[in-house]
Structures are given as C-alpha cells and as structure tokens.
Design a protein around this motif. Structure first.
Motif, PDB file in Angstrom:
ATOM      1  N   ALA A  23     -43.723  12.446  18.085  1.00  0.00           N
ATOM      2  CA  ALA A  23     -42.932  12.507  19.802  1.00  0.00           C
ATOM      3  C   ALA A  23     -43.348  11.365  20.303  1.00  0.00           C
ATOM      4  O   ALA A  23     -43.421  10.952  21.027  1.00  0.00           O
ATOM      5  CB  ALA A  23     -43.395  13.938  19.004  1.00  0.00           C
ATOM      6  N   ALA A  24     -45.638  11.738  20.111  1.00  0.00           N
ATOM      7  CA  ALA A  24     -46.294  10.537  21.123  1.00  0.00           C
ATOM      8  C   ALA A  24     -45.610   9.286  20.919  1.00  0.00           C
ATOM      9  O   ALA A  24     -45.678   8.288  21.544  1.00  0.00           O
ATOM     10  CB  ALA A  24     -47.200  10.710  21.059  1.00  0.00           C
ATOM     11  N   ASP A  26     -42.930   7.879  19.761  1.00  0.00           N
ATOM     12  CA  ASP A  26     -41.494   7.127  20.949  1.00  0.00           C
ATOM     13  C   ASP A  26     -41.559   7.638  21.454  1.00  0.00           C
ATOM     14  O   ASP A  26     -41.259   6.740  22.328  1.00  0.00           O
ATOM     15  CB  ASP A  26     -40.430   9.044  20.067  1.00  0.00           C
ATOM     16  CG  ASP A  26     -40.443   8.713  18.602  1.00  0.00           C
ATOM     17  OD1 ASP A  26     -40.502   7.920  17.877  1.00  0.00           O
ATOM     18  OD2 ASP A  26     -39.884   9.659  18.167  1.00  0.00           O
ATOM     19  N   SER A  27     -42.396   8.431  22.367  1.00  0.00           N
ATOM     20  CA  SER A  27     -42.944   8.173  24.168  1.00  0.00           C
ATOM     21  C   SER A  27     -43.482   6.979  24.503  1.00  0.00           C
ATOM     22  O   SER A  27     -43.186   5.961  25.119  1.00  0.00           O
ATOM     23  CB  SER A  27     -43.512   9.375  24.690  1.00  0.00           C
ATOM     24  OG  SER A  27     -43.102  10.463  23.957  1.00  0.00           O
ATOM     25  N   HIS A  30     -41.755   1.192  23.297  1.00  0.00           N
ATOM     26  CA  HIS A  30     -40.336   0.162  23.833  1.00  0.00           C
ATOM     27  C   HIS A  30     -40.121  -0.536  23.220  1.00  0.00           C
ATOM     28  O   HIS A  30     -41.437  -1.613  22.779  1.00  0.00           O
ATOM     29  CB  HIS A  30     -40.894  -0.109  25.198  1.00  0.00           C
ATOM     30  CG  HIS A  30     -41.034   2.191  25.911  1.00  0.00           C
ATOM     31  ND1 HIS A  30     -40.008   2.408  26.806  1.00  0.00           N
ATOM     32  CD2 HIS A  30     -41.535   2.555  25.585  1.00  0.00           C
ATOM     33  CE1 HIS A  30     -40.267   3.528  26.655  1.00  0.00           C
ATOM     34  NE2 HIS A  30     -41.820   3.817  27.014  1.00  0.00           N
ATOM     35  N   SER A  37     -38.512  -1.756  31.596  1.00  0.00           N
ATOM     36  CA  SER A  37     -39.575  -1.278  31.678  1.00  0.00           C
ATOM     37  C   SER A  37     -41.123  -2.216  31.344  1.00  0.00           C
ATOM     38  O   SER A  37     -42.659  -1.435  31.662  1.00  0.00           O
ATOM     39  CB  SER A  37     -39.609   0.033  30.125  1.00  0.00           C
ATOM     40  OG  SER A  37     -38.791   1.128  30.098  1.00  0.00           O
ATOM     41  N   PRO A  49     -42.819   4.559  32.214  1.00  0.00           N
ATOM     42  CA  PRO A  49     -42.536   3.968  31.183  1.00  0.00           C
ATOM     43  C   PRO A  49     -44.111   4.790  30.260  1.00  0.00           C
ATOM     44  O   PRO A  49     -45.367   4.129  29.982  1.00  0.00           O
ATOM     45  CB  PRO A  49     -42.437   3.062  30.520  1.00  0.00           C
ATOM     46  CG  PRO A  49     -41.964   2.874  31.768  1.00  0.00           C
ATOM     47  CD  PRO A  49     -42.627   3.850  32.788  1.00  0.00           C
ATOM     48  N   VAL A  51     -46.452   7.373  27.553  1.00  0.00           N
ATOM     49  CA  VAL A  51     -46.977   8.720  26.467  1.00  0.00           C
ATOM     50  C   VAL A  51     -48.322   8.742  27.501  1.00  0.00           C
ATOM     51  O   VAL A  51     -49.030   7.473  27.409  1.00  0.00           O
ATOM     52  CB  VAL A  51     -47.220   8.844  24.985  1.00  0.00           C
ATOM     53  CG1 VAL A  51     -48.696   7.983  24.644  1.00  0.00           C
ATOM     54  CG2 VAL A  51     -47.710  10.011  24.702  1.00  0.00           C
ATOM     55  N   CYS A  52     -48.845  10.159  28.072  1.00  0.00           N
ATOM     56  CA  CYS A  52     -49.726  10.253  28.797  1.00  0.00           C
ATOM     57  C   CYS A  52     -50.790  10.926  28.443  1.00  0.00           C
ATOM     58  O   CYS A  52     -50.904  11.123  27.603  1.00  0.00           O
ATOM     59  CB  CYS A  52     -49.478  11.817  29.797  1.00  0.00           C
ATOM     60  SG  CYS A  52     -50.007  11.728  30.643  1.00  0.00           S
ATOM     61  N   GLU A  55     -52.279  14.048  26.665  1.00  0.00           N
ATOM     62  CA  GLU A  55     -50.495  14.653  25.917  1.00  0.00           C
ATOM     63  C   GLU A  55     -51.210  14.620  24.844  1.00  0.00           C
ATOM     64  O   GLU A  55     -50.919  14.744  23.612  1.00  0.00           O
ATOM     65  CB  GLU A  55     -49.149  14.549  26.373  1.00  0.00           C
ATOM     66  CG  GLU A  55     -48.941  14.980  27.147  1.00  0.00           C
ATOM     67  CD  GLU A  55     -47.733  14.294  27.234  1.00  0.00           C
ATOM     68  OE1 GLU A  55     -46.833  13.464  26.810  1.00  0.00           O
ATOM     69  OE2 GLU A  55     -46.517  14.759  28.456  1.00  0.00           O
ATOM     70  N   TRP A 106     -51.421   6.630  31.305  1.00  0.00           N
ATOM     71  CA  TRP A 106     -50.044   6.308  30.148  1.00  0.00           C
ATOM     72  C   TRP A 106     -50.168   5.122  29.541  1.00  0.00           C
ATOM     73  O   TRP A 106     -49.993   4.103  30.352  1.00  0.00           O
ATOM     74  CB  TRP A 106     -49.053   6.266  31.249  1.00  0.00           C
ATOM     75  CG  TRP A 106     -48.038   7.668  31.968  1.00  0.00           C
ATOM     76  CD1 TRP A 106     -49.291   7.468  33.440  1.00  0.00           C
ATOM     77  CD2 TRP A 106     -47.480   8.549  32.375  1.00  0.00           C
ATOM     78  NE1 TRP A 106     -48.685   8.912  33.317  1.00  0.00           N
ATOM     79  CE2 TRP A 106     -47.910   9.503  32.244  1.00  0.00           C
ATOM     80  CE3 TRP A 106     -46.861   8.710  30.764  1.00  0.00           C
ATOM     81  CZ2 TRP A 106     -46.527  10.847  32.015  1.00  0.00           C
ATOM     82  CZ3 TRP A 106     -45.761  10.074  30.855  1.00  0.00           C
ATOM     83  CH2 TRP A 106     -45.790  10.918  31.737  1.00  0.00           C
ATOM     84  N   ALA A 108     -48.115   2.155  27.186  1.00  0.00           N
ATOM     85  CA  ALA A 108     -46.929   2.029  26.939  1.00  0.00           C
ATOM     86  C   ALA A 108     -46.703   0.425  25.437  1.00  0.00           C
ATOM     87  O   ALA A 108     -47.896  -0.083  26.276  1.00  0.00           O
ATOM     88  CB  ALA A 108     -45.511   1.773  27.719  1.00  0.00           C
TER      89      ALA A 108
END
Length: 315
Positions: A23-24, A26-27, A30, A37, A49, A51-52, A55, A106, A108
């Motif tokens: 899940a992370a 996927d976030s 990109h 983005s 854009p 993942v934090c 998390e 975040w 990315a």
C-alpha cells in the motif's frame, strides 16, 4: 572516472521501495511521465504526491532519510533535520492547534530506480523540498527549498536554534561590504516581497529580470562575498554535484539584489541570479523570524537539462 552518485541514489531508492509494504509503495511510486506530480514544488502544509513518513515503520523512515542523505552534503542534511524538528517547536508556539508534526514529510519516486534509465524522487514537507532527477547516469538537482519557522529561537539573546542563520548573515555581510553606489543599485525596493518570487510554480515560466548590482561592478571583497553566498547554496549538494554546478557558473555574470530594511529583525529579501541560476532568500514575518530559501535552475529544474540531452540522443 564514473560518477558514483547516480548509483548511490539508485541503490538508496531501490532499498526504500523494498522497505515499503504494497500500500505504501503504491502511494510512493508514480510514473516518470506524470508531469503534474513530478514537477511539483510545495513548501506549505498541503497534501502532496507520495507517502507520508508518519505512515512508515522505522525501516521505511530510515530508508527515506538515507535516500535524502544521498542528495545533501553533511551540513545541509543537518539543516534539513533541524527544519523537520522545528515542526514540533512551531506546533507548541501555535498552542498545538494545527497538529503540525515532524512526521508530516512525504517521499515520492517517479519511475523505477532499479530498472529505468529515467527516474526521479522528492522528499518534501513544510519548509523542505529536495528534488533529484537521474537520467542516463546523470543527476540533475533542483529545486532545493529550505525554510525555517521560527527562523531563530533564542535564550537571553543568544541563538539556541537558527538553521538558516548563515544564509542571512552572508547576505547581510555582502550588502554591508559593497560601496555606496553599488549598495544603492543592489537595493531594489524599500519593502520585501511577501514571499520568494518564484513561489511554488513547477516552472519559472518567464525569466526574472536580473535586478540589482552586477558582479562585475563589485570590488574584490564584494565579489568574494558574493562567491561565498553562491557557494553556500551550491554546497547544499554533495561535493561532486556542487563542483559541477560551480563550473557551470564560472564564466557567467551574476546579479545581487536586496529588498526591504537593511537592519535585522524586519522583513527582508535577497536574490542572486546567473545563467540558469536563481537563489532566493526571504524573511517573511513582521518580526523577521520566518525564513524561506530556494536554489533553482530555471531552465533545468526537475531534470530539464538531462532530459533534453536524453531526448536528443534517443530521438
């Protein structure tokens, strides 16, 4: 001799993605061609854009920090960590009302660092944005944004925390060192702008007019201090990148401009411009205690230089 930095970034990016759960990941990931983005710059608390870091587990957060460290010199990495920690200080000063926290940063990744010849990454949050693009084994840096609020925390008049103090002090030293005529040319306005002029735009659409005093009008002391200001911002990068960027500027003309009062404690701004170089500094609050700084390459931000070379070679 082959530059080891691209491979260091590739290894750190691959390690980061391997440390994330599906899940992370996927976030975080990109497509490289997702221009909206990838060409993103935001130094305010906003959704963005990626993942934090809050998390992620410890392994994921450490992998993100290790990726960040490949892009920054040791001194700049220390500045970045101080900027992140200031979120807790600012939250306390605001009475804990806004829920700011040091995990609100975040990461990315654009493309696949393990396989692609074009990929990029960014680590960003309030007052921090570090963007790197890697194409055909070449690293293109910028934008690099560092801010600080509060810019200084003091005890009995002495600084306890001042992450961007050198950026302010060298700019003031340069202004103080130049002669009256050059100083008059350098000061372009009595009031500072509300923020850095390049703002959060992903592209500096039109070249900013080079205002202020040109470097060839400065005496030896002024020119030496201007060189120190430029070196300070370039030295946010690892040595091999900083040296390469300095060589790009060797033969170019620089301009230095100042806006606002010249004594500490009030809103002020300066910028340095050169061929494909834009350095901006401002202190935006009424008491001059909220700083923004950015290193940009207006024609080459987000890897435009290495991508142009790539497209020419492949098409």
């Amino acid at each position: 001799m082959e530059d080891p930095l691209p491979e260091q970034m590739r290894a750190a990016g691959t390690t980061l993605l391997a440390a994330l759960d599906p899940a992370a990941r996927d976030s975080a990931v990109h497509p490289f061609d997702d221009e909206s983005s990838r060409r993103w710059l935001e130094y305010r608390p906003r959704p963005r854009p990626g993942v934090c870091l809050a998390e992620l587990d410890v392994a994921g957060r450490k992998a993100a920090h290790r990726l960040l460290a490949t892009a920054l010199s040791p001194s700049a990495y220390a500045q970045a960590m101080a900027i992140i920690a200031l979120e807790e200080v600012l939250d306390r000063a605001e009475g804990w009302h806004r829920g700011r926290h040091s995990g609100d940063y975040w990461v990315a990744v654009f493309g696949d660092p393990a396989r692609d010849d074009r990929w990029a990454w960014r680590l960003e949050g309030h007052h921090l944005s570090v963007n790197m693009t890697v194409v055909d084994g070449q690293v293109s840096p910028a934008p690099i944004f560092f801010g600080a609020n509060p810019a200084a925390v003091r005890y009995a008049g002495r600084p306890v925390s001042r992450p961007l103090g050198i950026e302010e002090d060298l700019g003031r030293a340069l202004l103080d060192a130049i002669g009256p005529a050059e100083r008059s040319a350098a000061i372009i306005a009595d009031e500072a702008p509300a923020d850095i002029i390049s703002a959060t735009r992903g592209q500096v659409d039109a070249p900013l007019e080079p205002l202020g005093v040109p470097s060839d009008r400065l005496g030896p002391t002024g020119r030496a201090l201007l060189d120190q200001v430029v070196a300070l911002y370039l030295d946010r990068l690892p040595p091999e990148l900083a040296i390469r960027e300095a060589r790009r500027l060797d033969a170019g003309r620089l301009h230095f401009a100042w806006a606002g009062p010249t004594h500490p404690g009030q809103r002020h701004y300066y910028r340095v411009q050169g061929d494909d170089l834009l350095i901006e500094y401002d202190n935006t609050s009424a008491d001059g205690n909220h700083a923004h700084t950015v290193l940009r390459r207006p024609a080459s931000d987000f890897g435009a230089d290495v991508l142009a070379t790539h497209h020419k070679a492949h098409h």
